[in-house]
Write a protein that holds these residues in place. Structure first.
Motif, PDB file in Angstrom:
ATOM      1  N   THR A  63       0.829  -1.211   0.000  1.00 22.40           N
ATOM      2  CA  THR A  63       0.000   0.000   0.000  1.00 22.40           C
ATOM      3  C   THR A  63       0.862   1.260   0.000  1.00 22.40           C
ATOM      4  N   ILE A  64       1.904   1.270   0.819  1.00 20.78           N
ATOM      5  CA  ILE A  64       2.818   2.416   0.844  1.00 20.78           C
ATOM      6  C   ILE A  64       3.429   2.641  -0.539  1.00 20.78           C
ATOM      7  N   GLY A  65       3.910   1.566  -1.156  1.00 28.42           N
ATOM      8  CA  GLY A  65       4.526   1.679  -2.466  1.00 28.42           C
ATOM      9  C   GLY A  65       3.555   2.130  -3.536  1.00 28.42           C
ATOM     10  N   PHE A  66       2.374   1.513  -3.553  1.00 33.61           N
ATOM     11  CA  PHE A  66       1.395   1.835  -4.598  1.00 33.61           C
ATOM     12  C   PHE A  66       0.913   3.277  -4.483  1.00 33.61           C
ATOM     13  N   THR A  67       0.573   3.709  -3.273  1.00 25.42           N
ATOM     14  CA  THR A  67       0.064   5.076  -3.100  1.00 25.42           C
ATOM     15  C   THR A  67       1.148   6.111  -3.391  1.00 25.42           C
ATOM     16  N   THR A  68       2.394   5.790  -3.074  1.00 23.34           N
ATOM     17  CA  THR A  68       3.486   6.713  -3.381  1.00 23.34           C
ATOM     18  C   THR A  68       3.664   6.851  -4.887  1.00 23.34           C
TER      19      THR A  68
ATOM     20  N   ILE B 145       1.483   6.116  -7.459  1.00 27.00           N
ATOM     21  CA  ILE B 145       0.361   6.740  -8.159  1.00 27.00           C
ATOM     22  C   ILE B 145       0.170   8.186  -7.696  1.00 27.00           C
ATOM     23  N   GLY B 146       0.523   8.474  -6.430  1.00 24.88           N
ATOM     24  CA  GLY B 146       0.419   9.836  -5.922  1.00 24.88           C
ATOM     25  C   GLY B 146       1.381  10.782  -6.619  1.00 24.88           C
ATOM     26  N   LEU B 147       2.632  10.332  -6.794  1.00 24.60           N
ATOM     27  CA  LEU B 147       3.617  11.168  -7.479  1.00 24.60           C
ATOM     28  C   LEU B 147       3.203  11.434  -8.921  1.00 24.60           C
ATOM     29  N   GLN B 148       2.772  10.385  -9.627  1.00 28.49           N
ATOM     30  CA  GLN B 148       2.346  10.576 -11.015  1.00 28.49           C
ATOM     31  C   GLN B 148       1.155  11.528 -11.109  1.00 28.49           C
ATOM     32  N   SER B 149       0.245  11.431 -10.163  1.00 23.79           N
ATOM     33  CA  SER B 149      -0.930  12.317 -10.162  1.00 23.79           C
ATOM     34  C   SER B 149      -0.510  13.777  -9.985  1.00 23.79           C
ATOM     35  N   ILE B 150       0.489  14.012  -9.139  1.00 25.24           N
ATOM     36  CA  ILE B 150       0.958  15.381  -8.930  1.00 25.24           C
ATOM     37  C   ILE B 150       1.642  15.909 -10.185  1.00 25.24           C
ATOM     38  N   PHE B 151       2.421  15.059 -10.870  1.00 19.11           N
ATOM     39  CA  PHE B 151       3.067  15.502 -12.114  1.00 19.11           C
ATOM     40  C   PHE B 151       2.017  15.986 -13.114  1.00 19.11           C
TER      41      PHE B 151
ATOM     42  N   LEU C  53      10.192  16.728  -7.131  1.00 15.66           N
ATOM     43  CA  LEU C  53       9.366  15.984  -6.181  1.00 15.66           C
ATOM     44  C   LEU C  53       9.979  14.631  -5.809  1.00 15.66           C
ATOM     45  N   CYS C  54      10.572  13.956  -6.781  1.00 17.62           N
ATOM     46  CA  CYS C  54      11.193  12.657  -6.493  1.00 17.62           C
ATOM     47  C   CYS C  54      12.437  12.827  -5.624  1.00 17.62           C
ATOM     48  N   LEU C  55      13.166  13.917  -5.846  1.00 11.64           N
ATOM     49  CA  LEU C  55      14.327  14.195  -5.005  1.00 11.64           C
ATOM     50  C   LEU C  55      13.886  14.464  -3.567  1.00 11.64           C
ATOM     51  N   ILE C  56      12.822  15.263  -3.420  1.00 12.73           N
ATOM     52  CA  ILE C  56      12.296  15.554  -2.075  1.00 12.73           C
ATOM     53  C   ILE C  56      11.808  14.269  -1.403  1.00 12.73           C
ATOM     54  N   ALA C  57      11.061  13.453  -2.162  1.00 16.98           N
ATOM     55  CA  ALA C  57      10.544  12.196  -1.607  1.00 16.98           C
ATOM     56  C   ALA C  57      11.686  11.278  -1.179  1.00 16.98           C
ATOM     57  N   ALA C  58      12.729  11.191  -2.002  1.00 14.45           N
ATOM     58  CA  ALA C  58      13.870  10.340  -1.678  1.00 14.45           C
ATOM     59  C   ALA C  58      14.563  10.813  -0.400  1.00 14.45           C
ATOM     60  N   ILE C  59      14.726  12.125  -0.272  1.00 15.87           N
ATOM     61  CA  ILE C  59      15.366  12.687   0.922  1.00 15.87           C
ATOM     62  C   ILE C  59      14.529  12.384   2.165  1.00 15.87           C
ATOM     63  N   ILE C  60      13.214  12.522   2.050  1.00  8.08           N
ATOM     64  CA  ILE C  60      12.322  12.235   3.191  1.00  8.08           C
ATOM     65  C   ILE C  60      12.432  10.771   3.606  1.00  8.08           C
ATOM     66  N   PHE C  61      12.388   9.862   2.624  1.00  3.49           N
ATOM     67  CA  PHE C  61      12.482   8.431   2.951  1.00  3.49           C
ATOM     68  C   PHE C  61      13.841   8.090   3.565  1.00  3.49           C
ATOM     69  N   LEU C  62      14.905   8.714   3.072  1.00  9.82           N
ATOM     70  CA  LEU C  62      16.230   8.453   3.631  1.00  9.82           C
ATOM     71  C   LEU C  62      16.356   9.026   5.042  1.00  9.82           C
ATOM     72  N   TRP C  63      15.746  10.185   5.265  1.00  7.11           N
ATOM     73  CA  TRP C  63      15.762  10.771   6.608  1.00  7.11           C
ATOM     74  C   TRP C  63      15.013   9.872   7.590  1.00  7.11           C
ATOM     75  N   LEU C  64      13.847   9.377   7.155  1.00  5.45           N
ATOM     76  CA  LEU C  64      13.074   8.466   8.002  1.00  5.45           C
ATOM     77  C   LEU C  64      13.850   7.171   8.255  1.00  5.45           C
TER      78      LEU C  64
END
Length: 287
Positions: A91-96, A98-104, A262-273
């Protein structure tokens, strides 16, 4: 005894382990493709049904061969493909994804350059589903499960991320129609974001379903170009225009400036977590 020790050292070397892993997993998928060529293509089924069957078999082959190989090879339980965490991590993977593509697409729409010309039957989703399902499972088992995971154990998280980033730059820099934005976007998405969600979760289900949702939604739902897939049917027949900087041009929305940022920001957030969870691995010589 000496020969056994030498062989054990060779087999435990991370590059040898990667080569064997890619050969076994890739070979299992190749067998499924032969099954299609010699048996399934002779059946009186539609192309869509054949593609879906093969996609599911490809995924099962990749997962089962990976689990079998590394359960024997590394003498451990394959926790990264645990069924107990499947629902949450998928669920985490799928929503991430499809969510990113929707924002693009939303960014392109807000600039007045995305128009839906026609809404098609749900059956039009099947070609994208089959192609994305295969890509998500096979690619991430090979790239993240075999290459990234094994290399990370030896060289550590940060060095392996850098290797993946550079690898995808080299692989895409000479692609026809490639731009600086498209090359960097691909390197961030495939070389940093997908490994980052694995590092965060320590589960292959997250990158697998992120990749699947990504490849499924861009061409299958929104009717955008995905340079890695040849899909001629989508839920929405759309028109995407405007500056290639925002639309991605011939390389598709995933290679736009908003995708890169957005992908760079998402990657940084996941790495920080991941760092907060102590999931970063040090190089083996520092342990």
């Amino acid at each position: 005894m000496t020969n056994q020790t030498a062989l054990s050292k060779i087999l435990s070397f991370f590059l040898v382990k990667i080569i064997i892993g890619i050969a076994v997993v890739g070979g299992s998928v190749f067998i499924i493709e032969l099954f299609r060529q010699f048996l399934l293509d002779q059946a009186s089924l539609t192309d869509n049904k054949k593609n879906v069957i093969v996609a599911i078999l490809d995924a099962l082959a990749a997962i089962s061969s990976y689990i079998f190989l590394f359960r024997v090879y590394e003498k451990r339980k394959i926790k990264e493909l645990s069924l107990s965490t499947f629902s949450r991590n998928a669920t985490i993977g799928f929503t991430t994804g499809i969510g990113l593509q929707s924002i693009f697409i939303l960014v392109i729409y807000l600039f007045g350059n995305y128009f839906i010309k026609q809404i098609n039957p749900v059956s039009f989703l099947l070609p994208a589903f089959a192609a994305a399902f295969t890509a998500g499972f096979v690619a991430e088992i090979l790239i993240v499960g075999v290459f990234f995971r094994v290399t990370e154990e030896r060289l550590g998280t940060l060095i392996t991320l850098l290797i993946c980033f550079v690898f995808f730059i080299v692989m895409h820099i000479n692609v026809k129609g490639a731009t600086t934005i498209s090359v960097l976007s691909t390197a961030i998405q495939a070389g940093v974001l997908l490994p980052a969600v694995y590092i965060f979760s320590r589960s292959l289900w997250v990158p697998i379903f992120l990749h699947f949702a990504w490849d499924f939604s861009e061409p299958g739902i929104f009717g955008g170009i995905n340079p890695g897939l040849s899909i001629d049917k989508s839920l929405f027949t759309s028109n995407i225009s405007g500056s290639p900087l925002l639309s991605g041009g011939k390389m598709g929305p995933q290679n736009s400036i908003q995708s890169l940022v957005l992908c760079l920001i998402a990657a940084i957030i996941f790495l920080w977590l991941a760092k907060q969870k102590n999931h970063l691995i040090k190089p083996s010589w520092k342990k």
